[in-house]
Design an enzyme around this catalytic site. Structure first.
Site, short mmCIF file in Angstrom:
data_model
loop_
_atom_site.label_atom_id
_atom_site.label_comp_id
_atom_site.label_asym_id
_atom_site.label_seq_id
_atom_site.Cartn_x
_atom_site.Cartn_y
_atom_site.Cartn_z
N ASN A 4 1.02 -1.27 0.00
CA ASN A 4 -0.10 -0.06 -0.07
C ASN A 4 1.00 1.15 0.14
OD1 ASN A 4 -1.83 2.19 0.44
ND2 ASN A 4 -2.20 1.62 2.59
N LYS A 6 -0.02 4.32 -0.04
CA LYS A 6 -0.77 5.58 0.27
C LYS A 6 -0.61 6.76 -0.72
CE LYS A 6 0.30 3.52 4.61
NZ LYS A 6 0.00 3.63 6.21
N HIS A 90 -9.67 0.62 4.61
CA HIS A 90 -8.26 1.01 5.44
C HIS A 90 -8.44 1.71 6.55
CE1 HIS A 90 -4.34 2.31 6.17
NE2 HIS A 90 -3.67 1.06 5.52
N GLU A 92 -6.94 4.30 7.70
CA GLU A 92 -6.65 5.64 7.28
C GLU A 92 -7.98 6.32 6.54
OE1 GLU A 92 -2.95 5.53 5.33
OE2 GLU A 92 -2.20 4.84 7.41
N GLU A 162 -5.31 -5.29 10.41
CA GLU A 162 -4.23 -4.27 10.36
C GLU A 162 -4.66 -3.61 11.76
OE1 GLU A 162 -2.14 -3.10 6.71
OE2 GLU A 162 -3.96 -1.81 6.74
N GLY A 168 2.31 2.41 10.77
CA GLY A 168 2.99 3.50 10.64
C GLY A 168 3.95 3.74 11.91
N SER A 208 3.39 -2.09 10.22
CA SER A 208 4.88 -2.00 10.23
C SER A 208 5.35 -3.06 10.05
CB SER A 208 5.18 -1.64 11.96
OG SER A 208 4.65 -0.18 12.09
C1 PEP Z 1 -0.97 0.14 5.91
O1 PEP Z 1 -1.05 1.24 5.52
O2 PEP Z 1 -1.59 -0.78 5.44
C2 PEP Z 1 0.41 -0.22 6.65
C3 PEP Z 1 0.46 -1.48 7.24
O3 PEP Z 1 1.39 0.68 6.92
P1 PEP Z 1 2.79 0.55 7.53
O4 PEP Z 1 3.58 -0.91 6.97
O5 PEP Z 1 3.51 1.74 7.17
O6 PEP Z 1 2.50 0.19 8.98
#
Ligand code: PEP
Length: 245
Positions: A4, A6, A90, A92, A162, A168, A208
């Site tokens: 992803n 973003k 997601h 976000e 997630e 993040g 992460s």
């Molecule tokens: C994501 O945005 O789906 C995600 C898992 O981000 P990150 O790996 O940066 O934590």
């Protein structure tokens, strides 16, 4: 193994990524690789992965086919641009754009109708995690956003667990924590869609994920793949993650 991106990478930067990434994963044939660029970079990404097994997806979708919905993109538009997957729900999108579980269901249905495979994202916030409410949140998100699909529709979706506190933050969930959450999602799936659907469901972990953490996560039988944000922006790091599949 899903990336992803973003709101990062222009079309030109996406092309440069694939110039470096494609040779690194050439010959990898034991997993599916899907990259989710910003929608404006989808045509460049699709072009860059022709003659590879890498697939491209959208990060968001609107549930109407067309109409006066300024700023939105339909499943048909994504599909016509060469995308075959789409992220739905997601955290976000839920946090900044107030998407609800009911929206997640409508978006998933319209993705499927357009021929796209949705990865439906669920996960608890930090306060829920601390309060021991992970299961409660996951059950609620499943009931409101996923259980409304038909069995036939459900056969064509993947789910990403997630935890919001891991996205993040550098705080990757341990393989055990992720595995427990995946078990719960699989059990909810079994109750609603039956045992075969539960066994066949692909559940990705996201939050992460870094190259050094991936092997431990992927060793868990419950974890079928990963959804990667920050680390997927770098071709070498994401190629290492893919190879840990
Ligand atoms: C994501 O945005 O789906 C995600 C898992 O981000 P990150 O790996 O940066 O934590």
């Amino acid at each position: 193994m899903a990336a992803n991106w973003k709101m990062y990478k222009t079309a030109e930067q996406a092309t440069l990524f694939f110039d470096a990434f494609n040779p690194l994963v050439d010959g990898v044939n034991d997993c599916e690789i899907v990259i989710f660029p910003a929608s404006i970079a989808i045509p460049a990404a699709v072009n860059a992965v022709t003659r590879t097994a890498i697939r491209i997806g959208g990060q968001n979708i609107f549930w109407q086919k067309e109409g006066a919905y300024t700023g939105e993109i339909s499943g048909e538009m994504l599909y016509a641009a060469g995308a075959t997957w789409v992220l739905v729900g997601h955290s976000e999108r839920r946090q900044y754009f107030h998407e609800t579980d009911a929206d997640v269901l409508k978006k998933s249905q319209s993705a499927l109708a357009a021929g796209l495979t949705p990865i439906i994202c669920v996960g608890e916030r930090l306060e829920d995690h601390k309060a021991g409410k992970t299961d409660e949140v996951l059950v609620r998100q499943f009931a409101g956003g996923i259980a409304g699909l038909t069995e036939e529709q459900f056969a064509n979706v993947a789910i990403a667990y997630e935890p919001v506190w891991a996205i993040g933050t550098g705080q990757t969930a341990t393989p055990e924590i992720a595995s427990e959450a995946h078990k719960l999602i699989r059990s909810e799936t079994g109750k609603r869609f039956g045992r075969t659907a539960a066994e066949q469901l692909r559940i990705l972990y996201g939050g992460s994920v870094k190259p050094e953490k991936c092997e431990g996560l992927m060793k868990e039988p419950e974890i079928d793949g990963v959804l990667v944000g920050a680390a997927s922006l770098d071709p070498e790091a994401f190629a290492k993650i893919v190879k840990a599949a």
